[in-house]
Every structure is written in structure tokens, then in C-alpha cells.
Design a protein around this motif. Structure first.
Motif, mmCIF file in Angstrom:
data_model
loop_
_atom_site.group_PDB
_atom_site.id
_atom_site.type_symbol
_atom_site.label_atom_id
_atom_site.label_comp_id
_atom_site.label_asym_id
_atom_site.label_seq_id
_atom_site.Cartn_x
_atom_site.Cartn_y
_atom_site.Cartn_z
ATOM 1 N N LEU A 1 0.838 -1.198 0.000
ATOM 2 C CA LEU A 1 0.000 0.000 0.000
ATOM 3 C C LEU A 1 0.870 1.245 0.000
ATOM 4 C CD1 LEU A 1 -2.944 1.240 0.580
ATOM 5 C CD2 LEU A 1 -2.201 1.260 2.963
ATOM 6 N N ASP A 2 0.683 2.092 -0.987
ATOM 7 C CA ASP A 2 1.468 3.324 -1.077
ATOM 8 C C ASP A 2 0.492 4.508 -1.121
ATOM 9 O OD1 ASP A 2 3.308 5.333 -1.644
ATOM 10 O OD2 ASP A 2 3.555 4.750 -3.741
ATOM 11 N N VAL A 3 0.306 5.142 0.028
ATOM 12 C CA VAL A 3 -0.610 6.292 0.089
ATOM 13 C C VAL A 3 0.172 7.539 -0.294
ATOM 14 C CG1 VAL A 3 -2.191 7.631 1.525
ATOM 15 C CG2 VAL A 3 -1.895 5.185 1.964
ATOM 16 N N THR B 1 -3.392 6.918 -4.176
ATOM 17 C CA THR B 1 -3.045 5.766 -3.352
ATOM 18 C C THR B 1 -2.916 4.568 -4.279
ATOM 19 O OG1 THR B 1 -4.146 6.659 -1.421
ATOM 20 C CG2 THR B 1 -3.908 4.267 -1.500
ATOM 21 N N LYS B 2 -1.786 3.881 -4.171
ATOM 22 C CA LYS B 2 -1.529 2.733 -5.033
ATOM 23 C C LYS B 2 -1.587 1.452 -4.203
ATOM 24 C CE LYS B 2 1.135 5.697 -5.882
ATOM 25 N NZ LYS B 2 1.055 7.169 -5.614
ATOM 26 N N VAL B 3 -2.197 0.416 -4.777
ATOM 27 C CA VAL B 3 -2.345 -0.859 -4.072
ATOM 28 C C VAL B 3 -1.876 -1.980 -4.990
ATOM 29 C CG1 VAL B 3 -3.991 -2.418 -2.938
ATOM 30 C CG2 VAL B 3 -4.409 0.051 -2.914
ATOM 31 N N PRO C 1 10.955 2.161 5.034
ATOM 32 C CA PRO C 1 11.172 3.499 4.487
ATOM 33 C C PRO C 1 10.685 3.592 3.040
ATOM 34 C CG PRO C 1 13.174 2.652 5.504
ATOM 35 C CD PRO C 1 12.206 1.510 5.437
ATOM 36 N N GLN C 2 9.972 4.665 2.742
ATOM 37 C CA GLN C 2 9.526 4.914 1.376
ATOM 38 C C GLN C 2 10.788 4.953 0.513
ATOM 39 O OE1 GLN C 2 6.336 7.836 1.368
ATOM 40 N NE2 GLN C 2 7.099 8.562 -0.582
ATOM 41 N N GLY C 3 10.719 4.475 -0.672
ATOM 42 C CA GLY C 3 11.928 4.426 -1.502
ATOM 43 C C GLY C 3 12.464 3.010 -1.517
ATOM 44 N N ILE D 1 15.330 7.655 -7.292
ATOM 45 C CA ILE D 1 14.588 8.908 -7.239
ATOM 46 C C ILE D 1 13.107 8.593 -7.431
ATOM 47 C CG2 ILE D 1 14.338 11.222 -8.255
ATOM 48 C CD1 ILE D 1 17.151 10.802 -9.480
ATOM 49 N N ASP D 2 12.290 9.063 -6.494
ATOM 50 C CA ASP D 2 10.843 8.844 -6.568
ATOM 51 C C ASP D 2 10.183 10.192 -6.818
ATOM 52 O OD1 ASP D 2 8.158 8.328 -6.189
ATOM 53 O OD2 ASP D 2 8.336 7.780 -4.077
ATOM 54 N N ILE D 3 9.664 10.379 -8.010
ATOM 55 C CA ILE D 3 9.023 11.652 -8.330
ATOM 56 C C ILE D 3 7.516 11.507 -8.178
ATOM 57 C CG2 ILE D 3 8.774 13.506 -10.021
ATOM 58 C CD1 ILE D 3 11.393 12.571 -11.297
ATOM 59 N N GLY D 4 7.004 12.063 -7.103
ATOM 60 C CA GLY D 4 5.572 11.983 -6.832
ATOM 61 C C GLY D 4 4.870 13.249 -7.273
ATOM 62 N N TYR D 5 3.667 13.431 -6.775
ATOM 63 C CA TYR D 5 2.897 14.616 -7.136
ATOM 64 C C TYR D 5 3.396 15.833 -6.349
ATOM 65 C CZ TYR D 5 -1.041 17.749 -7.814
ATOM 66 O OH TYR D 5 -1.804 18.839 -8.094
HETATM 67 MG MG LIG Z 1 4.572 8.726 -3.962
#
Ligand SMILES: [Mg+2]
Ligand SMILES: Nc1ncnc2c1ncn2[C@@H]1O[C@H](COP(=O)(O)OP(=O)(O)OP(=O)(O)O)[C@@H](O)[C@H]1O
Length: 298
Positions: free
Chosen positions: A5-7, A12-14, A121-123, A143-147
């Protein structure tokens, strides 16, 4: 069932064994109308609408900080569970490095749903997703490019570690996600009608490269390209202040998060950058992979 789960601030991604899906990280209190077809989620005696449908309510809430995240996480968990065929047993999720002190709190919220919860940890989700392709490397920059945010993790080979790498550096850069490119896009538009559309609408137009404006489909791909290039320059500059020449010298560079739909390796001087398939799901896919190994150990 195990789920990753990635909020995110945007979506939100599942991910489960069978599929990945996503929905906007929006919630709204449900105001009933005379006759309607809508799925609601009840929590603490209140009815809510979660995801896309929330935008038709009058009090849309977008998740914009850790406080909102903790407050509405139970709602997202319930919504996700309602949309799956089986009950989640293990839920793996992540937190930005700077919020790692909240990990226990988040695990507790997950455990209140009767699933086992684990926060990493995210990433690291992205790492587990691309592990097969990068594990031979001396060092890796993810590198995580989010909104809203741009996160990075720098990993260095270390045989003493279970995963084979040690986290050398990591950071979350707020307000440095792809929304920067959307703002740039807006600034360059001439038509005041379009300029004044909500950011959510503009973001839709940005993603599609075109939009229906007053009954006419207008192509915005040129303006988008300009905005993306300007944003890529900003990203290079910012990453240089964070990690110096490492961006040029690191052996493996991975770009993921939805922003990787637009920012390609060439734009940051690394045409060899690895971008996983459907990069917006990379984090959630990796959380799932991690959950599976946990499940097997048990
Ligand atoms: Mg993100
Ligand atoms: N399938 C897609 N097609 C095109 N663009 C996409 C797609 N998915 C995501 N994006 C773009 O990537 C952006 C960021 O998406 P992502 O889901 O990674 O953000 P987030 O995780 O919600 O944000 P944050 O990491 O800041 O919390 C979206 O706003 C959109 O512009």
C-alpha cells in the motif's frame, strides 16, 4: 492476502498478487441526496466517500500532511479492503524517511484492522521492485518523483546488510514533485479561462497532454514539453545540491513514481537511468514483494 500500500499525496496505489490499482487520495464526508448510487465507507459512526467519487461531494479533503495521513489512513484501509476479494492479512506500507518516527503509530493503525502491518522506508519499495536489475551495482540512486514530493535514497553496497546495501543518504523534498511542472505549465498558458481552472483539472490536462475546454479538444503537448524540460532542469539543480556529482557518477540510477512517466534519464543527463514499467506502482509493487518474503518467513 498480502498487499503493498502506497498512500501518496496524489494517488493511493495498491498491489496484490493478482493486480495493482490506484485511486485519488481524496476523502469527503458523505452528504446524502434524494436518490444516488455511491459507495460509502463508514468509520466511527460517520459516512465517507473515498477516491474519485469524493470530488462530487461539497467537502473534498486532499491528504496534504502527515496529520491528515494518520487521520484518514483507517478510512483508506477500509476502502481498500472493500475493493478486494479477500481480507488483507499482511499490509506493507512506507513512510518518508523524515516521518520514520511515526512508523509504530502507522503499524498500530493497520493492526486495528486485524491485519499485520509493517512500515518500511519509502523508496525501499522501489528498491525491492527493481532489485533483480540493480543488485550487482556498487551504488544506486533511487529517485521517486511523486505529485507533491521528490524523494531520493542513495544505497551503497554492503555485504554485512541483509539486503546487500546500506542506506548512505536519503531525503524528502517537499513541493518538488511533478506538481512543480504543472505550475510551470499553468504559468505559460495564455488563456485566462484555462489558467483559472483548478489544479486538479490542470493536472488532468497535463497528464493527457490535451483537454476539453469549452466543448473543444485542445492539444497541450508542446506546452507540456516545455514545462517538463524546465522542471527537469530544476530537478538536476536540486539533486546536485543534495548529492553533488554523485548524480553523474553513481553506477545505477533509478527513476520511479508517476513523475517518471515524464522525466526521462536523458533530461537529467543520465540516458542509462532505469525506469520500471508503470513507474507509479513501483513503490507499492516493492512493498508487496517485501510482504511476500515476510509471509514466507512466518
Ligand atoms: Mg509517492
Ligand atoms: N498512469 C499515469 N499516466 C500518466 N501520468 C501519471 C500516471 N500515474 C501518475 N502520473 C503522473 O505522476 C504524478 C505523480 O504520481 P504518483 O502517484 O507517483 O504521486 P503520489 O505518490 O501520489 O505523490 P507523492 O509521492 O508526492 O505523495 C501524477 O500527478 C501524474 O502527473
Amino acid at each position: 492476502m498480502i498487499i503493498g500500500l502506497d498512500v501518496g499525496f496524489g494517488r493511493t496505489k495498491v498491489c496484490t498478487e493478482e493486480k495493482c490499482f490506484s485511486f485519488p487520495s481524496w476523502v469527503a464526508r458523505h452528504t446524502p441526496s434524494a436518490d444516488e448510487e455511491v459507495e460509502t465507507v463508514s468509520l466511527f459512526g460517520e459516512e465517507y466517500v473515498v477516491g474519485e467519487d469524493a470530488k462530487y461531494e461539497s467537502s473534498l479533503i486532499e491528504i496534504s500532511d502527515i496529520k491528515d495521513y494518520l487521520k484518514y489512513l483507517p478510512l483508506f484501509l477500509k476502502y481498500v479492503s472493500q475493493n478486494l476479494s479477500e481480507t488483507p492479512e499482511i499490509i506493507i506500507t512506507g513512510l518518508p524517511p523524515k516521518y520514520r518516527n511515526y512508523a509504530e503509530k502507522v503499524e498500530k493503525i493497520i493492526e486495528d484492522t486485524e491485519a499485520a502491518g509493517k512500515v518500511i522506508p519509502q523508496g525501499m519499495g522501489i528498491f525491492f521492485d527493481v532489485k533483480g536489475q540493480v543488485s550487482q551495482s556498487e551504488d544506486i540512486l533511487i529517485i521517486d518523483i511523486g505529485y507533491n514530493t521528490l524523494d531520493y535514497i542513495m544505497l551503497v553496497k554492503d555485504e554485512r546488510k541483509q539486503i546487500g546495501f546500506r542506506k548512505r543518504k536519503s531525503n524528502t523534498i517537499d513541493n518538488f514533485g511533478i506538481n512543480r511542472a504543472v505550475l510551470e505549465f499553468r504559468n505559460n498558458l495564455e488563456d485566462s479561462y484555462i489558467k483559472n481552472l483548478s489544479l486538479t483539472r490542470l493536472n488532468e490536462i497535463f497528464i493527457n497532454g490535451k483537454g476539453r475546454i469549452l466543448n473543444e479538444t485542445v492539444d497541450f503537448s508542446k506546452q507540456r514539453e516545455r514545462a517538463v524540460n524546465a522542471y527537469a532542469e530544476m530537478v538536476i539543480g536540486r539533486l546536485k545540491t543534495e548529492v553533488g556529482d554523485f548524480i553523474a557518477n553513481v553506477e545505477t540510477i533509478v527513476i520511479a513514481g508517476g513523475g517518471a512517466r515524464f522525466i526521462k534519464g536523458e533530461m537529467i543527463g543520465r540516458p542509462d537511468a532505469f525506469i520500471p514499467e508503470k513507474p507509479e506502482f513501483s513503490q507499492a509493487r516493492g512493498y508487496f514483494v517485501f510482504g511476500k518474503t515476510l509471509g514466507e518467513e512466518k
